[in-house]
Design a protein around this motif. Structure first.
Motif, PDB file in Angstrom:
ATOM      1  N   PHE A  50       0.855  -1.187   0.000  1.00 49.22           N
ATOM      2  CA  PHE A  50       0.000   0.000   0.000  1.00 49.22           C
ATOM      3  C   PHE A  50       0.887   1.232   0.000  1.00 49.22           C
ATOM      4  CE2 PHE A  50      -3.190  -2.852   1.932  1.00 49.22           C
ATOM      5  CZ  PHE A  50      -4.330  -2.445   1.240  1.00 49.22           C
ATOM      6  N   LYS A  51       0.527   2.205  -0.834  1.00 50.76           N
ATOM      7  CA  LYS A  51       1.314   3.446  -0.913  1.00 50.76           C
ATOM      8  C   LYS A  51       0.551   4.589  -0.271  1.00 50.76           C
ATOM      9  CE  LYS A  51       3.628   2.988  -5.309  1.00 50.76           C
ATOM     10  NZ  LYS A  51       3.446   3.222  -6.709  1.00 50.76           N
ATOM     11  N   THR A  52       1.306   5.531   0.305  1.00 50.31           N
ATOM     12  CA  THR A  52       0.706   6.786   0.741  1.00 50.31           C
ATOM     13  C   THR A  52       1.742   7.888   0.528  1.00 50.31           C
ATOM     14  OG1 THR A  52      -0.469   7.881   2.540  1.00 50.31           O
ATOM     15  CG2 THR A  52       1.359   6.465   3.190  1.00 50.31           C
ATOM     16  N   ASN A  53       1.428   9.106   0.949  1.00 43.66           N
ATOM     17  CA  ASN A  53       2.400  10.202   0.811  1.00 43.66           C
ATOM     18  C   ASN A  53       2.656  10.819   2.169  1.00 43.66           C
ATOM     19  OD1 ASN A  53       0.809  10.174  -1.937  1.00 43.66           O
ATOM     20  ND2 ASN A  53       2.858  10.992  -2.303  1.00 43.66           N
ATOM     21  N   ILE A  54       3.897  11.237   2.379  1.00 40.88           N
ATOM     22  CA  ILE A  54       4.241  11.911   3.631  1.00 40.88           C
ATOM     23  C   ILE A  54       4.160  13.419   3.372  1.00 40.88           C
ATOM     24  CG2 ILE A  54       6.166  12.399   5.223  1.00 40.88           C
ATOM     25  CD1 ILE A  54       5.197   9.611   5.711  1.00 40.88           C
ATOM     26  N   GLY A  55       3.459  14.137   4.222  1.00 37.96           N
ATOM     27  CA  GLY A  55       3.342  15.591   4.049  1.00 37.96           C
ATOM     28  C   GLY A  55       2.165  15.946   3.159  1.00 37.96           C
ATOM     29  N   PRO A  56       1.912  17.252   2.991  1.00 38.30           N
ATOM     30  CA  PRO A  56       0.659  17.690   2.344  1.00 38.30           C
ATOM     31  C   PRO A  56       0.638  17.522   0.826  1.00 38.30           C
ATOM     32  CG  PRO A  56       1.979  19.573   3.005  1.00 38.30           C
ATOM     33  CD  PRO A  56       2.714  18.371   3.493  1.00 38.30           C
ATOM     34  N   ILE A  57       1.799  17.386   0.186  1.00 43.32           N
ATOM     35  CA  ILE A  57       1.782  17.342  -1.285  1.00 43.32           C
ATOM     36  C   ILE A  57       1.917  15.910  -1.775  1.00 43.32           C
ATOM     37  CG2 ILE A  57       3.002  18.103  -3.388  1.00 43.32           C
ATOM     38  CD1 ILE A  57       3.760  20.593  -1.588  1.00 43.32           C
ATOM     39  N   GLU A  58       1.033  15.543  -2.694  1.00 44.82           N
ATOM     40  CA  GLU A  58       1.075  14.169  -3.213  1.00 44.82           C
ATOM     41  C   GLU A  58       1.883  14.127  -4.488  1.00 44.82           C
ATOM     42  OE1 GLU A  58      -2.588  12.015  -3.727  1.00 44.82           O
ATOM     43  OE2 GLU A  58      -3.387  12.919  -1.892  1.00 44.82           O
ATOM     44  N   ASP A  59       3.144  13.730  -4.402  1.00 50.39           N
ATOM     45  CA  ASP A  59       3.877  13.448  -5.638  1.00 50.39           C
ATOM     46  C   ASP A  59       4.896  12.344  -5.377  1.00 50.39           C
ATOM     47  OD1 ASP A  59       6.228  14.550  -4.642  1.00 50.39           O
ATOM     48  OD2 ASP A  59       5.780  16.542  -5.425  1.00 50.39           O
ATOM     49  N   ASP A  60       5.631  11.991  -6.453  1.00 53.20           N
ATOM     50  CA  ASP A  60       6.493  10.810  -6.350  1.00 53.20           C
ATOM     51  C   ASP A  60       7.667  10.999  -5.385  1.00 53.20           C
ATOM     52  OD1 ASP A  60       4.869   9.547  -8.026  1.00 53.20           O
ATOM     53  OD2 ASP A  60       6.177   9.633  -9.807  1.00 53.20           O
ATOM     54  N   SER A  61       7.933  12.267  -5.013  1.00 54.51           N
ATOM     55  CA  SER A  61       9.109  12.498  -4.163  1.00 54.51           C
ATOM     56  C   SER A  61       8.838  12.156  -2.696  1.00 54.51           C
ATOM     57  CB  SER A  61       9.538  13.955  -4.267  1.00 54.51           C
ATOM     58  OG  SER A  61       8.522  14.751  -3.674  1.00 54.51           O
ATOM     59  N   ASN A  62       7.580  12.018  -2.327  1.00 49.20           N
ATOM     60  CA  ASN A  62       7.324  11.770  -0.895  1.00 49.20           C
ATOM     61  C   ASN A  62       6.480  10.519  -0.647  1.00 49.20           C
ATOM     62  OD1 ASN A  62       4.871  12.620  -1.725  1.00 49.20           O
ATOM     63  ND2 ASN A  62       4.831  14.509  -0.533  1.00 49.20           N
ATOM     64  N   ILE A  63       6.646   9.537  -1.518  1.00 47.64           N
ATOM     65  CA  ILE A  63       5.895   8.282  -1.353  1.00 47.64           C
ATOM     66  C   ILE A  63       6.398   7.530  -0.129  1.00 47.64           C
ATOM     67  CG2 ILE A  63       5.684   5.939  -2.335  1.00 47.64           C
ATOM     68  CD1 ILE A  63       5.215   7.240  -5.008  1.00 47.64           C
ATOM     69  N   ALA A  64       5.467   6.954   0.607  1.00 45.57           N
ATOM     70  CA  ALA A  64       5.830   6.053   1.714  1.00 45.57           C
ATOM     71  C   ALA A  64       4.951   4.815   1.581  1.00 45.57           C
ATOM     72  CB  ALA A  64       5.590   6.737   3.045  1.00 45.57           C
ATOM     73  N   PHE A  65       5.410   3.728   2.182  1.00 40.03           N
ATOM     74  CA  PHE A  65       4.651   2.466   2.104  1.00 40.03           C
ATOM     75  C   PHE A  65       4.201   2.051   3.495  1.00 40.03           C
ATOM     76  CE2 PHE A  65       7.765   2.450  -1.339  1.00 40.03           C
ATOM     77  CZ  PHE A  65       6.947   2.199  -2.438  1.00 40.03           C
ATOM     78  N   LEU A  66       3.016   1.465   3.580  1.00 39.36           N
ATOM     79  CA  LEU A  66       2.631   0.804   4.831  1.00 39.36           C
ATOM     80  C   LEU A  66       3.398  -0.511   4.858  1.00 39.36           C
ATOM     81  CD1 LEU A  66      -1.248   1.224   5.099  1.00 39.36           C
ATOM     82  CD2 LEU A  66       0.573   2.848   5.588  1.00 39.36           C
ATOM     83  N   ARG A  67       4.051  -0.835   5.954  1.00 41.11           N
ATOM     84  CA  ARG A  67       4.960  -1.992   5.943  1.00 41.11           C
ATOM     85  C   ARG A  67       4.214  -3.301   5.630  1.00 41.11           C
ATOM     86  NH1 ARG A  67       6.144  -2.062  12.484  1.00 41.11           N
ATOM     87  NH2 ARG A  67       4.056  -2.727  13.077  1.00 41.11           N
ATOM     88  N   PRO A  68       4.779  -4.113   4.724  1.00 38.21           N
ATOM     89  CA  PRO A  68       4.158  -5.404   4.433  1.00 38.21           C
ATOM     90  C   PRO A  68       4.668  -6.513   5.357  1.00 38.21           C
ATOM     91  CG  PRO A  68       5.903  -4.979   2.861  1.00 38.21           C
ATOM     92  CD  PRO A  68       5.879  -3.800   3.791  1.00 38.21           C
ATOM     93  N   GLU A  69       5.710  -6.223   6.142  1.00 36.79           N
ATOM     94  CA  GLU A  69       6.193  -7.162   7.170  1.00 36.79           C
ATOM     95  C   GLU A  69       6.837  -6.308   8.253  1.00 36.79           C
ATOM     96  OE1 GLU A  69       9.401  -9.714   5.747  1.00 36.79           O
ATOM     97  OE2 GLU A  69      10.695  -7.990   5.362  1.00 36.79           O
ATOM     98  N   THR A  70       6.829  -6.805   9.495  1.00 37.55           N
ATOM     99  CA  THR A  70       7.426  -6.017  10.580  1.00 37.55           C
ATOM    100  C   THR A  70       8.945  -6.206  10.619  1.00 37.55           C
ATOM    101  OG1 THR A  70       7.096  -7.785  12.202  1.00 37.55           O
ATOM    102  CG2 THR A  70       5.329  -6.163  12.001  1.00 37.55           C
TER     103      THR A  70
END
Ligand code: GAP
Length: 441
Positions: free
Chosen positions: A134-154
């Motif tokens: 799953f992808k999300t963005n860190i901070g208020p602007i949604e672009d490819d420079s601030n993509i983050a992932f919800l961890r798929p394993e701990t």
């Protein structure tokens, strides 16, 4: 027994609810009701105790769900954490390609495989790779420079913290780091209730060993982990190992074993035990530019440890416990959840026989006596038989009844859920009687 019976009991008795039910449910995600969360916590607490309290060289950690995106490039998840996806052009159903191959006798020619839903042949697309993160963005602007992932394993949270942990606690190889936490996978097909969901919890322990000691350590952990399930009261004939063949191995594993449980829908994995070698640490060295080695004082040299991983799915274990406990006692026309008393969500119910003659007051005193020791509830609604049967469905192993004799000789009846036997016990001996019965279960 079908899984539907468990789903229905879980809703009725407050173990598990479909997420966002008033909106028709959401994305194969589930919420845990009062009995479910307590049962789940009891299981995870036993795991935590087993790992961190009973092993002097295993410590705990709680890392963030969101981490630096480079971690997932290094771990190989951005490039390789994919499932093959197939669509039916006729009815628009979507499948995991490996599931279809299994159903259709391992026929891998897509043109010949039938769509299980509409029955059409020749309309399935060629498999294409689908990344499960799953992808999300860190901070208020949604672009490819601030993509983050919800961890798929701990696990990765442990690897990137392993040197800090080792230094802080002056640990020497072999040592382990344990973590319990949420993981997220955008599964193509989520199914079998809480077995395969998009949000779930893992209980992972990463054991750092000297290279060359990895095979021995993997064998030791296999044995330790399968015997852990005794404590949960799981029927050992429903547990087995499955070794991963070459084609099944995850991109990080040299050797892997699943612990499988026989669910109502068949044998399926509840835990994976992997030899991850130094794969992850090598990758993090490469991507972070930082050394990941530990120091061997005896040899006066640095080295990268190998990692043996035990990775258990808390929700799957919960489903195994629920399936194993489910018992239709036809002789007595009742449904019983035969949880091991040590993990039952409620240990004891206190029932005054009637709502008068001072029995409720004695009941309250018994509650005060038991509450510091066990999860105890109070019930004075309805006939005593109905109250017991309600608790049998919730899996409560002990029922305590305050009756008229209690006022005379300070004794109560202690009812045992499975055989419905009732013993007369002095109130002062009640905590001991319950503890003894739990130990001898
Ligand atoms: N760190 C290694 C790892 O994540 P895995 O075999 O992919 O290995 C470990 O997952 C465990 O996590 C599985 O044995 C299973 O119990 C649980 N798990 C994996 N995917 C799941 C899902 N979609 N829903 C529920 N549990 C899941």
């Amino acid at each position: 027994m079908s899984i539907d019976k468990i789903v229905s009991l879980c809703k009725r008795r407050g173990f598990v609810f479909q997420s966002s039910e008033i909106y028709g449910g959401f994305g194969a995600i589930y919420d845990y009701g009062p009995l479910g969360i307590t049962l789940k916590n009891n299981i995870s607490q036993l795991w935590w105790r087993d790992m961190t309290q009973l092993h002097e060289n295993i410590v705990g950690l709680d890392s963030g769900i969101l981490m630096h995106p480079k971690i997932w490039e290094a771990s190989g998840h951005v490039g390789a954490f994919n499932d093959p996806l197939v669509d039916c052009k006729e009815c628009k159903s979507r499948y995991r390609a490996d599931d279809l191959v299994e159903k259709d006798n391992k026929n891998t020619e897509w043109i010949k495989i039938q769509c299980p839903k509409c029955g059409t042949t020749g309309k399935l697309t060629e498999p294409r790779q689908f990344n499960l993160m799953f992808k999300t963005n860190i901070g208020p602007i949604e672009d490819d420079s601030n993509i983050a992932f919800l961890r798929p394993e701990t696990a990765q949270g442990i690897y990137v913290n392993y040197l800090l942990t080792q230094n802080a606690l002056r640990l020497k190889v072999p040592f382990g780091i344990a973590q319990i936490g949420k993981a997220f996978r955008n599964e193509i097909v989520a199914r079998n209730f809480i077995f395969r969901t998009r949000e779930f919890e893992q209980m992972e322990m990463q054991y750092f060993v000297k290279p060359g000691e990895d095979d021995k350590s993997l064998n030791e952990w296999k044995q330790k982990r399968i015997s852990f399930y005794d404590q949960l009261g799981l029927n050992s004939s429903k547990l087995r190992f499955h070794e991963h063949g070459k084609n099944e191995l995850a991109h990080y594993a040299k050797e892997a074993w699943d612990i499988e449980f026989e669910f109502p829908f068949g044998w399926s994995e509840i835990e994976g035990i992997h030899n991850r070698t130094d794969f992850d640490l090598v990758q993090h060295e490469k991507f972070s530019g930082k050394k990941m080695e530990v120091f061997d004082q005896q040899k006066n040299e640095r080295f990268l440890p190998y990692i043996i991983e035990t990775s258990a799915g808390l929700n799957r274990i919960l489903l195994a416990v629920l399936s194993d406990a489910y018992w239709e006692d036809k002789d007595n026309d009742r449904l019983v959840m035969k949880f091991h008393p040590k993990i039952a969500p409620v240990t004891a119910v206190v029932c005054p026989l009637v709502k008068k003659d001072g029995l409720p007051e004695i009941g309250r005193k018994v509650m005060d006596l038991l509450k510091p020791h066990f999860i105890t509830i109070y019930d004075q609604q309805g006939s005593i038989g109905k109250r017991y049967y309600r608790q049998d469905e919730a899996g409560t192993p002990f029922g305590i009844t305050i009756d008229h004799q209690t006022g005379e000789d300070n004794s109560v009846t202690l009812r045992h859920r499975d055989n419905q036997q009732q013993d007369r016990v002095d109130i002062d001996q009640l905590v001991k009687a319950i503890n003894d019965s739990m130990e001898n279960y």
